[in-house]
Scaffold this motif. Structure first.
Motif, PDB file in Angstrom:
ATOM      1  N   ASP A   1      21.039  38.626  -8.394  1.00 10.28           N
ATOM      2  CA  ASP A   1      20.511  39.018  -9.697  1.00 10.28           C
ATOM      3  C   ASP A   1      20.547  37.804 -10.623  1.00 10.28           C
ATOM      4  OD1 ASP A   1      20.068  41.723  -9.021  1.00 10.28           O
ATOM      5  OD2 ASP A   1      22.197  42.160  -9.340  1.00 10.28           O
ATOM      6  N   TYR A   2      19.754  37.880 -11.685  1.00 15.96           N
ATOM      7  CA  TYR A   2      19.580  36.711 -12.558  1.00 15.96           C
ATOM      8  C   TYR A   2      19.548  37.155 -14.013  1.00 15.96           C
ATOM      9  CZ  TYR A   2      17.017  32.873 -14.872  1.00 15.96           C
ATOM     10  OH  TYR A   2      16.610  31.871 -15.727  1.00 15.96           O
ATOM     11  N   SER A   3      20.286  36.415 -14.862  1.00 16.55           N
ATOM     12  CA  SER A   3      20.269  36.651 -16.309  1.00 16.55           C
ATOM     13  C   SER A   3      20.113  35.326 -17.022  1.00 16.55           C
ATOM     14  CB  SER A   3      21.567  37.327 -16.772  1.00 16.55           C
ATOM     15  OG  SER A   3      21.721  38.595 -16.178  1.00 16.55           O
TER      16      SER A   3
ATOM     17  N   LEU B   1      24.424  28.759 -13.890  1.00 16.11           N
ATOM     18  CA  LEU B   1      23.324  27.868 -13.527  1.00 16.11           C
ATOM     19  C   LEU B   1      23.037  26.940 -14.699  1.00 16.11           C
ATOM     20  CD1 LEU B   1      21.058  27.123 -11.501  1.00 16.11           C
ATOM     21  CD2 LEU B   1      19.604  28.781 -12.683  1.00 16.11           C
TER      22      LEU B   1
ATOM     23  N   HIS C   1      25.206  37.025  -8.681  1.00 15.93           N
ATOM     24  CA  HIS C   1      24.533  36.978  -9.980  1.00 15.93           C
ATOM     25  C   HIS C   1      24.545  35.535 -10.498  1.00 15.93           C
ATOM     26  CE1 HIS C   1      23.304  39.801 -13.357  1.00 15.93           C
ATOM     27  NE2 HIS C   1      23.130  38.590 -13.867  1.00 15.93           N
ATOM     28  N   LEU C   2      23.417  35.071 -11.003  1.00 12.16           N
ATOM     29  CA  LEU C   2      23.333  33.775 -11.668  1.00 12.16           C
ATOM     30  C   LEU C   2      23.176  33.983 -13.170  1.00 12.16           C
ATOM     31  CD1 LEU C   2      21.051  31.494  -9.446  1.00 12.16           C
ATOM     32  CD2 LEU C   2      23.534  31.674  -9.481  1.00 12.16           C
TER      33      LEU C   2
ATOM     34  N   ASP D   1      22.073  31.887 -16.273  1.00 17.16           N
ATOM     35  CA  ASP D   1      21.359  30.650 -16.604  1.00 17.16           C
ATOM     36  C   ASP D   1      21.652  30.259 -18.054  1.00 17.16           C
ATOM     37  OD1 ASP D   1      19.543  28.608 -17.033  1.00 17.16           O
ATOM     38  OD2 ASP D   1      17.869  29.632 -16.065  1.00 17.16           O
TER      39      ASP D   1
END
Length: 289
Positions: free
Chosen positions: A7-9, A31, A50-51, A53
């Motif tokens: 997942d990415y935020s 990240l 989960h990343l 950013d």
């Protein structure tokens, strides 16, 4: 290879990022520039769920002189260090290093904070920060704390940045007196990790006597290494040939290189000895000029 799914935020504030990291715990990775993390994910050496950013968060990229420190925001790109007049005026060591870090594409997006937080002894900036006696600011939900560089790297890929925290600033003190600094590394080809590297800072009084010395070594120890005996060999001297020879010999003896495809242990010790001589001489010349 293709990384595992995640997942990415992309939070827009530092507070939002910190809350996310605290909610997600050790399932999340930060990240920044991504040039260390993404390759590890592709090889499945790292599989974060989960990343988070940091690239949309304002106020984390700057280079300025303030309160007798050079202050560098953690999201400052390598290319910004290369072009900053503050760096050119006070710390030419960064120009030495940025020319040797990977390639222009990487330098245009790679961050200094990410370089340090990765905790890799093969990266260039850890040795620089050791030589320059830097401090690192770490921010969490409960506030900020400052960690000296000698307490920042404490294990293999392990740093003082804990789960739920973000490295936000690097502070480098402006020395009192005449000073110079320099860095170089030997590598098999452009963009490769160092076979060995040496960062040096020399501070002189008005009589040309060394009042302080900092020497950091790259990729010849499991963790970034300060060459303490080498520093002590220079302090109190005029940094003459005998002192330089002694410091170089100590650096070659006190590092802990491992034999690999870049060379055997003896070869790497020789590299460190030669580079230590050259970087002390270069830093001294800059201090005297």
């Amino acid at each position: 290879m293709i990384p595992a799914s995640f997942d990415y935020s992309a939070p827009s504030t530092l507070d939002e990022a910190l809350k996310l990291l605290n909610e997600l715990g050790d399932e999340a990775k930060i990240l920044a520039g991504g040039h260390s993390l993404i390759p590890m994910m592709k090889l499945r050496f790292a599989e974060p769920e989960h990343l988070v950013d940091l690239n949309n968060i304002p106020g984390l990229s700057y280079v300025r002189i303030e309160d007798d420190y050079l202050k560098i925001g953690a999201m400052t790109r390598e290319v910004e260090l290369e072009e900053s007049h503050h760096v050119i005026d006070h710390f030419q060591i960064f120009k030495d290093a940025t020319k040797l870090i990977a390639d222009p594409q990487v330098r245009n997006f790679g961050t200094i904070g990410g370089n340090l937080a990765h905790g890799d002894a093969a990266n260039d900036h850890p040795a620089l920060m050791i030589a320059l006696n830097a401090e690192v600011e770490i921010t969490g939900l409960e506030g900020k704390r400052t960690v000296g560089i000698d307490d920042f790297f404490y294990g293999f890929y392990a740093t003082a940045v804990q789960d739920g925290e973000i490295l936000t600033e690097i502070r480098i003190p402006l020395p009192e007196g005449k000073y110079g600094n320099a860095y170089h590394k030997t590598e098999r080809k452009v963009g490769d990790y160092a076979t060995g590297g040496v960062a040096v800072q020399i501070v002189l009084d008005d009589n040309g006597v060394c009042t302080s010395a900092g020497i950091g070594l790259t990729n010849v120890n499991p963790t970034p290494l300060r060459a303490k005996r080498s520093e002590e060999a220079l302090v109190g001297t005029t940094v003459d040939a005998d002192a330089i020879e002694k410091a170089a010999q100590y650096a070659s003896e006190d590092c802990n290189p491992s034999t690999d495809l870049r060379g055997d242990e003896d070869y790497k010790r020789r590299i460190i000895k030669v580079l230590t001589k050259r970087m002390i001489t270069k830093a001294l010349e800059r201090a005297q000029s």
